[in-house]
Design a protein around this motif. Structure first.
Motif, PDB file in Angstrom:
ATOM      1  N   PHE B  25       0.647  -1.246  -0.100  1.00 19.36           N
ATOM      2  CA  PHE B  25       0.050  -0.048   0.158  1.00 19.36           C
ATOM      3  C   PHE B  25       0.868   1.260  -0.073  1.00 19.36           C
ATOM      4  CE2 PHE B  25      -2.631  -2.846   2.468  1.00 19.36           C
ATOM      5  CZ  PHE B  25      -3.488  -3.232   1.372  1.00 19.36           C
ATOM      6  N   GLU B  28       0.980   7.694   3.292  1.00 18.75           N
ATOM      7  CA  GLU B  28       1.926   8.780   3.557  1.00 18.75           C
ATOM      8  C   GLU B  28       3.094   8.606   4.332  1.00 18.75           C
ATOM      9  OE1 GLU B  28      -1.166  10.540   5.779  1.00 18.75           O
ATOM     10  OE2 GLU B  28      -1.958  11.605   3.868  1.00 18.75           O
ATOM     11  N   ARG B  29       3.190   7.184   4.837  1.00 19.86           N
ATOM     12  CA  ARG B  29       4.455   6.915   5.506  1.00 19.86           C
ATOM     13  C   ARG B  29       5.460   6.301   4.858  1.00 19.86           C
ATOM     14  NH1 ARG B  29       3.352   3.060   9.121  1.00 19.86           N
ATOM     15  NH2 ARG B  29       5.482   3.228   9.908  1.00 19.86           N
ATOM     16  N   VAL B  32       3.796   0.414   2.482  1.00 19.93           N
ATOM     17  CA  VAL B  32       3.442  -0.622   3.648  1.00 19.93           C
ATOM     18  C   VAL B  32       3.397  -1.927   2.868  1.00 19.93           C
ATOM     19  CG1 VAL B  32       1.918  -1.547   5.201  1.00 19.93           C
ATOM     20  CG2 VAL B  32       1.940   0.882   4.966  1.00 19.93           C
ATOM     21  N   ALA B  34       2.209  -4.953   3.216  1.00 16.46           N
ATOM     22  CA  ALA B  34       1.426  -5.805   3.926  1.00 16.46           C
ATOM     23  C   ALA B  34       1.148  -7.309   3.748  1.00 16.46           C
ATOM     24  CB  ALA B  34       0.019  -5.264   3.538  1.00 16.46           C
ATOM     25  N   GLY B  57      -0.775  -9.458   7.966  1.00 16.67           N
ATOM     26  CA  GLY B  57      -1.376  -9.462   6.706  1.00 16.67           C
ATOM     27  C   GLY B  57      -2.240 -10.599   6.033  1.00 16.67           C
ATOM     28  N   VAL B  60      -5.256  -9.073   4.454  1.00 20.34           N
ATOM     29  CA  VAL B  60      -5.042  -8.107   3.194  1.00 20.34           C
ATOM     30  C   VAL B  60      -4.647  -9.525   2.255  1.00 20.34           C
ATOM     31  CG1 VAL B  60      -3.159  -6.844   1.946  1.00 20.34           C
ATOM     32  CG2 VAL B  60      -3.892  -6.346   4.365  1.00 20.34           C
ATOM     33  N   ARG B  63      -8.052 -10.694   0.813  1.00 17.07           N
ATOM     34  CA  ARG B  63      -8.687  -9.963   0.166  1.00 17.07           C
ATOM     35  C   ARG B  63      -7.820  -9.861  -1.282  1.00 17.07           C
ATOM     36  NH1 ARG B  63     -11.447  -5.492   4.320  1.00 17.07           N
ATOM     37  NH2 ARG B  63     -12.310  -7.169   5.412  1.00 17.07           N
ATOM     38  N   LEU B  69      -9.340  -5.487  -2.835  1.00 18.06           N
ATOM     39  CA  LEU B  69      -8.748  -4.346  -2.477  1.00 18.06           C
ATOM     40  C   LEU B  69      -8.979  -3.086  -3.386  1.00 18.06           C
ATOM     41  CD1 LEU B  69      -5.550  -5.948  -1.203  1.00 18.06           C
ATOM     42  CD2 LEU B  69      -7.285  -5.215   0.289  1.00 18.06           C
ATOM     43  N   PRO B  70      -9.133  -1.965  -2.509  1.00 17.67           N
ATOM     44  CA  PRO B  70      -9.179  -0.915  -3.555  1.00 17.67           C
ATOM     45  C   PRO B  70      -7.886  -0.686  -4.421  1.00 17.67           C
ATOM     46  CG  PRO B  70      -8.636  -0.173  -1.410  1.00 17.67           C
ATOM     47  CD  PRO B  70      -9.077  -1.478  -1.144  1.00 17.67           C
ATOM     48  N   SER B  72      -6.795   2.090  -6.125  1.00 15.56           N
ATOM     49  CA  SER B  72      -5.915   3.356  -6.249  1.00 15.56           C
ATOM     50  C   SER B  72      -4.720   3.358  -5.564  1.00 15.56           C
ATOM     51  CB  SER B  72      -7.013   4.565  -5.595  1.00 15.56           C
ATOM     52  OG  SER B  72      -7.178   4.196  -4.255  1.00 15.56           O
ATOM     53  N   ASN B  73      -4.505   3.151  -4.068  1.00 13.72           N
ATOM     54  CA  ASN B  73      -3.200   3.025  -3.795  1.00 13.72           C
ATOM     55  C   ASN B  73      -2.416   1.675  -3.460  1.00 13.72           C
ATOM     56  OD1 ASN B  73      -4.846   2.370  -1.952  1.00 13.72           O
ATOM     57  ND2 ASN B  73      -3.878   3.548   0.238  1.00 13.72           N
TER      58      ASN B  73
ATOM     59  N   ARG C 213     -19.803  -6.065  -2.828  1.00  7.69           N
ATOM     60  CA  ARG C 213     -18.893  -6.207  -4.173  1.00  7.69           C
ATOM     61  C   ARG C 213     -18.452  -7.848  -4.121  1.00  7.69           C
ATOM     62  NH1 ARG C 213     -13.451  -3.269  -3.731  1.00  7.69           N
ATOM     63  NH2 ARG C 213     -13.201  -3.828  -5.745  1.00  7.69           N
TER      64      ARG C 213
ATOM     65  N   GLN D   4      -9.535   5.549  -0.413  1.00  8.26           N
ATOM     66  CA  GLN D   4      -8.086   4.924  -0.661  1.00  8.26           C
ATOM     67  C   GLN D   4      -7.537   4.378   0.302  1.00  8.26           C
ATOM     68  OE1 GLN D   4      -7.027   7.502   0.532  1.00  8.26           O
ATOM     69  NE2 GLN D   4      -6.064   8.945  -0.976  1.00  8.26           N
ATOM     70  N   THR D   8      -8.545  -2.493   5.609  1.00  8.57           N
ATOM     71  CA  THR D   8      -8.147  -3.066   6.689  1.00  8.57           C
ATOM     72  C   THR D   8      -7.503  -2.402   7.753  1.00  8.57           C
ATOM     73  OG1 THR D   8      -6.464  -4.050   5.708  1.00  8.57           O
ATOM     74  CG2 THR D   8      -8.208  -5.394   5.636  1.00  8.57           C
ATOM     75  N   GLU D  10      -5.551  -3.471  10.187  1.00  2.00           N
ATOM     76  CA  GLU D  10      -4.338  -3.979  10.169  1.00  2.00           C
ATOM     77  C   GLU D  10      -3.129  -3.729   9.110  1.00  2.00           C
ATOM     78  OE1 GLU D  10      -3.827  -8.158   8.208  1.00  2.00           O
ATOM     79  OE2 GLU D  10      -4.863  -8.447  10.119  1.00  2.00           O
ATOM     80  N   THR D  21       2.951  10.415  10.121  1.00  3.65           N
ATOM     81  CA  THR D  21       3.420  11.350   9.256  1.00  3.65           C
ATOM     82  C   THR D  21       2.864  12.701  10.122  1.00  3.65           C
ATOM     83  OG1 THR D  21       1.450  10.601   8.241  1.00  3.65           O
ATOM     84  CG2 THR D  21       3.765  10.586   7.071  1.00  3.65           C
TER      85      THR D  21
END
Lengths: 337, 357, 309, 298
Positions: B25, B28-29, B32, B34, B57, B60, B63, B69-70, B72-73, C213, D4, D8, D10, D21
């Motif tokens: 993912f 901002e940090r 990730v 996952a 994880g 994740v 999914r 999972l979405p 976009s990111n 979904r 976005q 989850t 986790e 941040t």
């Protein structure tokens, strides 16, 4: 089960004694009532850990808060070190509460998100003006260290900068600074991972010895409760089913409900035989609790008397009490442990 | 010939084949990680348990496998083959044909996972309408039958009830009915019992098991509870810090754990048969930061048996004595180094750095 | 509850009118202060008698409220009491109500599709642009927007008439109301859009959306069938609450476009110190507002099965 | 902003702590604050700044019609009485900002106090205060404001207080809701169980949690008050005998002819009013999301 009675109450050095506690709440404006707790009694001897266990909605958390008088009980008696709490005025209650402290399930909601963690821990001392400023700081340092939190870090961080387990340690530290006699733990490890859960349980055991505490440990996980408790009380829909020394309860569960609970626990052993779970059903509603023994709609042994008469807690030996018209026959051969 | 051959091939082809799956993912940090390089296979009709603590994880992973999972990111790479066909990275338009029909999912919290403003009957009928083109009446009849299958009493009446009118256990049963509606070949169950009472948990797990056998369906059971997977799976994959650290058939895993992590996890669970006040083993510290994971073995900083090599070099997934058993550890349980350290720990020669760091 | 509320509102309004202001002065003007002149004393006596001013406040309130609920709202202080307040308002209320319905209709019809579009493309270009637009609309006071739209569409482009003419046929009058309708509808649409967009985005993150979904439901169907209804609760509340703001907005709009509705009547009455008119309008508006919020509660029980009774 | 983020928890928060941040308020926020500071500066020092006298009639000999468009001498042009629109716009900030400020301070203080008390003590205190809020909210705010201005005088302070009273109910309701939300949290029960008195719980535990989200409301509320004052002034019901934006806009749009031929009279004050309200709204919104994000990272 799901019975009443006070036969199991003991004499001696009792820290907390709850008798015929009743807690009822109105349901909105419907005129109906939630019978959250309907006449339970128990006591805790100094230095003992009492486990309170049951499914959600059995009234165990309500009981925990009732001991703190939050809110005041509908009826019944609650004595802390012989002092009746239910009739105390607000000011006396305020000072009586310092003798018992509470730890909650959600470690993050337990701490004020906008305050420095160390200030939250020092708060009780400030409220009561105990000791000089330097003494307070020293005590806070000591307690934080004993729960495994770096006091330096606590002085510069807010709760969200700690993990769930660490927040729970901080809550424990806050509960400890006033040097209480009794700590009521309301599902303190339910929100934590297994490995962290073990850390917190061990910590509680250590602190209990170190600070000479008496504990009431509320949880839904029987294995956890058994591990930490000396004596376990099983609750169902606001009533007491069974109360017994911890090991004895698991060696010979006499109440059918206790039996069901034990059988339902998933065992980390693939060779274990799984009990058939289909017949157990789900808990009833505390708004319209069943008549007689409140467990009877789910009990495979229930007969007419269970529907009409409420069972009373009775002694089955070895400090083991059960509230059931048809307690389970106990296998005679108890393994020596 | 071809018909027989394809049938043969299908018989031997695993239902799900995952190779080096990575799901990262962008946050901002930083990135990730996952899920970081997971490979596994799942046979038809089998139940795979994915075990791990929060942050491992596991959710994740399930999914990503389903493509839920979405986009976009999320950055995914590797390969996920379902019935031999690559499905990773398929646009959701195409995935939609699989969702609900070939693979479906049961979520953790039945209260929030059911649409609060739709009747139970409508929610079950929806995939039937969509995928099987059923008429309203047929869908309703099928929905009622499904509710009976998952042992919801008074099925007819329940069709017109809303989720809030059902108990927690019944909601979870209704969710299973929705997931089963179109007869999927693969069911993901993501912590299906964590929000439920222990007595209800036992019933739901039993129900999933029965349905799996009746329908010859594969199940991926994601959970944090070793107790749950022990009784209800054929195979177990243990995850830690986004990696698969040990994988084996259930009975093999419990009999011969190789990863110190799996073992520590096992030891930290309070057991009913132990007398009360039995000291629990703990795992110090907390799970790794998946933005900056440790260089070597991700568990090394918390591992009582770790040596220098563990900190510097990442252990690959290796095969154990049993060909179906693999683990990622330099000094697995039973190795000379492990035994030596275990002896030291027991004798107290090495201080155990416990609790929070 | 609603009755108690209306009672409190009316008592407060009536009390304020009579305690904070001097009704006698408002009826007679400077004569009321001129107690040395026997002629004015006579007039004062007559006025006190005519308007029940010599009776104590609670009785006057009782008389007034009983008249009010029977539809008699008294006489205007100015213009020799003609026409009676009830007649005056009977003529003016429909115009304001039409304007409000038009505005609310525009607001709702614009905001729902707009919010769906924004939420389904959250944080993409379209969404950012529409957020910027809502900010602009919300920051424009009603009278400013009225003037800008009037300048652009009525004066410069000439698409719409400049003012409202009470004697024109119905369709023409409706058309004359369209631009004013947009003036009060657009800022409301911006408020609704922002709210509904936020709620939609929250709903779209719910587990049951993921569940939908995983059933293979298509994106548009998820938006309309699964996400929209659970996101409508604060939207509906705010539509109710905003009605109050729209009534306020219509005061200004009626002034700018010269629509003789109750808003412009209120302003005129205030400037003329005509208490019975002000009192009647405030009461009618407050009552309508309370009733709308009651209606919202009913709508709630219809769309949310979880709300009982 | 939120679709976005991974669904989850986790995945999103493996390490909630140190490395989190730092959220910033963004450039837009500081631009808005800059604009507001300029307006405040102008309002405070209007008399000492080198701008024309707002009440002086700049009639030039030999010129027909007193109103002229923007020029180097009169940046925003002159109005029908040949007064400098730029100078009047600057002076107009005085009334708007003063009214907005006093109104929201009063509203926040009274509404906030009542709301927190109602949310904390519940019971009959809550019932009384909530009913009060409900009564106040039963009047559309501009209608109530018009009614009160009709009854009271139209001095600066009175108008400010009238708008302040209007702010009490919405502020109070929000404070009550926020308080209730936090009062149920366990840290409040913990504070009580360690013997803290109500006053201490309200001041130390609840106030910081309620006040910070409400600070965003102060900016938004000030915008609302400024708009309301503008509306009153536009209707001729705001502060008497002083220069207000609303009054200027009214003057510039009192007939379609004026609007058509001398649009600058209305549009310059509209522009400045718009920018000020926009700046307040934008800054308030940024503050709100800034604290929102902090809250969710918990």
């Amino acid at each position: 089960m799901a019975g009443s009675g006070t036969a199991h109450l003991r004499d001696g050095d009792i820290v907390m004694r709850v008798e015929n506690l009743v807690m009822e709440f109105p349901v909105g404006r419907t005129g109906l009532k939630v019978h959250a707790v309907s006449g339970i009694s128990f006591d805790v001897v100094r230095g003992e850990t009492l486990g309170l266990v049951g499914e959600s909605g059995c009234g165990k958390s309500t009981t925990g808060k009732a001991m703190m008088q939050i809110p005041r009980p509908t009826s019944g008696s609650i004595k802390l070190d012989g002092l009746e709490l239910t009739t105390l005025g607000n000011e006396e209650l305020r000072s009586a509460r310092t003798k018992m402290q509470m730890i909650f399930q959600d470690p993050i909601s337990s701490l004020n998100p906008r305050r420095i963690v160390r200030d939250s821990v020092r708060e009780p001392l400030d409220v009561w003006g105990r000791g000089s400023k330097a003494e307070r700081e020293a005590l806070v340092d000591r307690v934080l260290e004993s729960v495994g939190i770096d006091p330096q870090r606590a002085a510069e961080s807010r709760p969200h900068q700690f993990s769930g387990g660490q927040c729970q340690r901080i809550s424990i530290a806050r509960a400890l600074v006033l040097d209480p006699t009794l700590i009521i733990c309301d599902e303190p490890v339910s929100a934590l991972d297994v490995s962290v859960q073990a850390q917190v349980i061990n910590l509680l055991e250590d602190l209990k010895k170190q600070y000479g505490l008496t504990l009431i440990f509320i949880a839904h996980d029987l294995a956890v409760v058994k591990n930490i408790s000396d004596r376990v009380a099983v609750m169902y829909l606001g009533k007491m089913c069974e109360i017994s020394p911890s090991d004895d309860l698991y060696a010979r569960p006499a109440h059918p409900y206790t039996r069901v609970l034990i059988d339902s626990i998933p065992v980390p052993d693939p060779s274990a035989v799984l009990a058939d779970a289909t017949t157990i059903g789900e808990p009833g509603s505390p708004v319209t609790p069943p008549s007689g023994c409140r467990f009877h709609p789910r009990c495979q042994f229930a007969d007419d008397i269970c529907k009409s008469a409420e069972p009373i807690l009775q002694d089955i030996g070895n400090g083991h009490f059960v509230a059931c018209h048809h307690p389970l026959e106990v296998p005679v051969s108890i393994q020596s442990r | 010939m071809s018909e027989l051959q394809t049938e043969m091939r299908q018989e031997h082809q695993p239902l799900l084949e995952v190779t080096d799956l990575r799901t990262h993912f962008r946050t901002e940090r930083g990135l990730v990680r996952a899920v970081d390089g997971v490979s596994l296979t799942l046979e038809r009709g089998k139940c795979l348990g994915i075990v791990g603590e929060s942050g491992s994880g596991k959710t994740v992973l399930s999914r990503s496998l389903m493509g839920l999972l979405p986009s976009s990111n999320t950055v995914t790479s590797g390969s996920v083959k379902f019935e031999g066909k690559e499905i990773l990275g398929l646009p959701s338009k195409q995935m939609r044909r699989l969702w609900g029909r070939e693979m479906s999912m049961v979520f953790q919290n039945p209260m929030t996972s059911l649409n609060p403003l739709m009747k139970i009957g409508q929610q079950i009928a929806e995939p039937l309408n969509l995928h099987l083109d059923m008429s309203r009446a047929d869908a309703r009849a099928t929905a009622e039958r499904l509710l009976r299958d998952v042992r919801i009493p008074e099925a007819t009446r329940r069709l017109d009830q809303y989720p809030h009118e059902l108990s927690g256990g019944m909601r979870q049963r209704a969710m299973i009915a929705i997931a089963l509606a179109c007869g999927p070949t693969l069911l993901f169950a993501d912590e299906p019992t964590t929000a439920l009472d222990v007595t209800v948990q036992a019933q739901i797990l039993q129900l999933i098991g029965e349905q799996r056998r009746d329908r010859n369906m594969s199940v991926v059971l994601v959970t944090h509870d070793l107790g749950v997977v022990a009784g209800h799976t054929d195979e177990i994959a243990v995850m830690y810090g986004g990696k698969l650290v040990e994988k084996a058939p259930t009975s093999v895993l419990f009999a011969h754990m190789k990863m110190p992590y799996t073992m520590s996890l096992m030891r930290s669970i309070p057991k009913l048969e132990d007398p009360s006040h039995t000291r629990l083993a703990t795992i110090p510290g907390r799970p790794p930061d998946l933005v900056h994971p440790p260089k070597g073995c991700r568990f090394a900083p918390r591992c009582a048996y770790a040596r220098d090599k563990c900190i510097t070099e990442e252990p690959p997934l290796r095969q154990a004595e049993d060909p179906n058993h693999s683990y990622a550890c330099w000094y697995p349980v039973g190795s000379p180094e492990f035994n030596q350290r275990e002896a030291e720990l027991n004798s107290g020669a090495v201080p155990v750095t416990l609790e929070a760091r | 509850m609603a009755i108690t509320l209306l009672f409190a509102v009316s008592a407060l309004t009536f009390g304020a009118m009579n305690v904070l202001g001097d009704p006698l002065f408002n009826i007679l003007g400077p004569i009321a202060r001129d107690t040395s002149n026997p002629k004015s004393v006579k007039l004062i006596e007559k006025a006190k008698n005519d308007y029940n001013l010599d009776k104590p406040l609670p009785i006057r309130y009782g008389l007034w409220i009983s008249g009010f609920v029977r539809g008699d709202m008294g006489v205007q202080f100015s213009t020799d009491g003609q026409p009676p307040v009830t007649e005056l308002l009977k003529e003016r209320i429909p115009r304001t109500v039409t304007l409000l319905i038009l505005g609310q209709l525009i607001a709702v019809l614009v905001s729902i599709p707009w919010a769906l579009l924004s939420a389904s493309r959250a944080d993409k270009f379209v969404d950012r642009l529409s957020t910027a637009t809502t900010f602009m609309l919300v920051a424009l006071p009603g009278f400013a927007l009225a003037i800008i739209l009037k300048y652009l569409f009525a004066i410069r482009l000439g698409w719409f008439p400049l003012t409202y003419r009470a004697l024109d046929p119905l369709q023409t009058r409706l058309f004359q109301m369209l631009l004013p309708g947009f003036v009060i509808g657009l800022p409301a649409a911006a408020i609704y859009q922002r709210l509904l967009r936020t709620d939609l985005i929250t709903t779209l993150q719910e587990d049951f959306i993921l569940m939908a979904r995983s059933k293979g439901v298509s994106k548009p169907r998820i938006l309309f069938k699964h996400a929209l209804r659970p996101s409508m609760f604060s939207f509906i509340t705010v539509v109710g609450l905003t009605t109050g703001a729209l009534i306020g907005g219509s005061i200004v709009v009626e002034t700018v476009f010269r629509i003789p509705g109750i808003g412009s009547t209120l302003v005129e009455a205030v400037l003329r110190h005509d208490f019975p008119v002000v009192l009647a309008i405030v009461m009618i508006v407050a009552t309508a507002f309370v009733l709308i919020n009651l209606l919202i509660d009913v709508v709630y029980t219809i769309i949310d099965p979880r709300v009982h009774r | 902003m939120s679709t976005q983020t991974p669904t989850t928890t986790e995945a999103a928060a493996p390490e909630p702590g140190e490395a989190a941040t730092k959220k910033t308020l963004g450039i837009g926020f500081w631009v808005c604050i800059g604009w507001l500071l300029v307006m405040v500066f102008v309002a405070v020092f209007a008399t000492r700044l080198p701008i024309p006298d707002p009440k002086f009639n700049f009639i030039e000999p030999g010129q027909a019609g007193p109103s002229k468009g923007p020029s180097t001498a009169h940046w925003f042009g002159t109005d029908k009485d040949a007064r400098d629109v730029f100078a009047r716009t600057m002076y107009g900030a005085r009334v708007s900002l003063t009214v907005g400020f006093i109104a929201i301070v009063f509203g926040m203080f009274v509404g906030g106090t009542l709301g927190i008390l109602a949310g904390f003590f519940r019971g009959w205190i809550d019932r009384i205060f909530s009913f009060m809020f409900l009564v106040l909210l039963s009047f559309p705010s501009l209608v109530l404001a018009i009614m009160l201005t009709a009854l009271l005088d139209r001095k600066l302070f009175t108008i400010s207080m009238i708008l302040g009273v209007l702010a009490v109910a919405p502020v109070g309701r929000l404070a009550r809701a926020t308080t209730m939300q936090y009062a149920e949290r366990e840290f409040v029960i913990a504070a009580r169980s360690l013997g803290a008195k109500n006053k201490r719980i309200i001041v130390r535990e609840l106030l910081p949690n309620v006040a910070i989200p409400m600070s965003a409301l102060a900016l938004l509320g000030m915008a609302v008050a400024i708009v309301a004052e503008g509306g009153l002034a536009f209707l001729g019901l705001s502060v008497e005998r002083s220069i207000t934006w609303g009054g200027m806009i009214q003057l510039g749009s009192d007939s379609s002819k004026t609007l058509q031929n001398q649009p600058w009279i209305a549009f310059f004050p509209i522009g400045v009013l718009f920018l000020t309200v926009f700046a307040l709204n934008f800054a308030g919104d940024r503050v709100r999301t800034y604290f929102d994000v902090k809250e969710t990272s918990l």
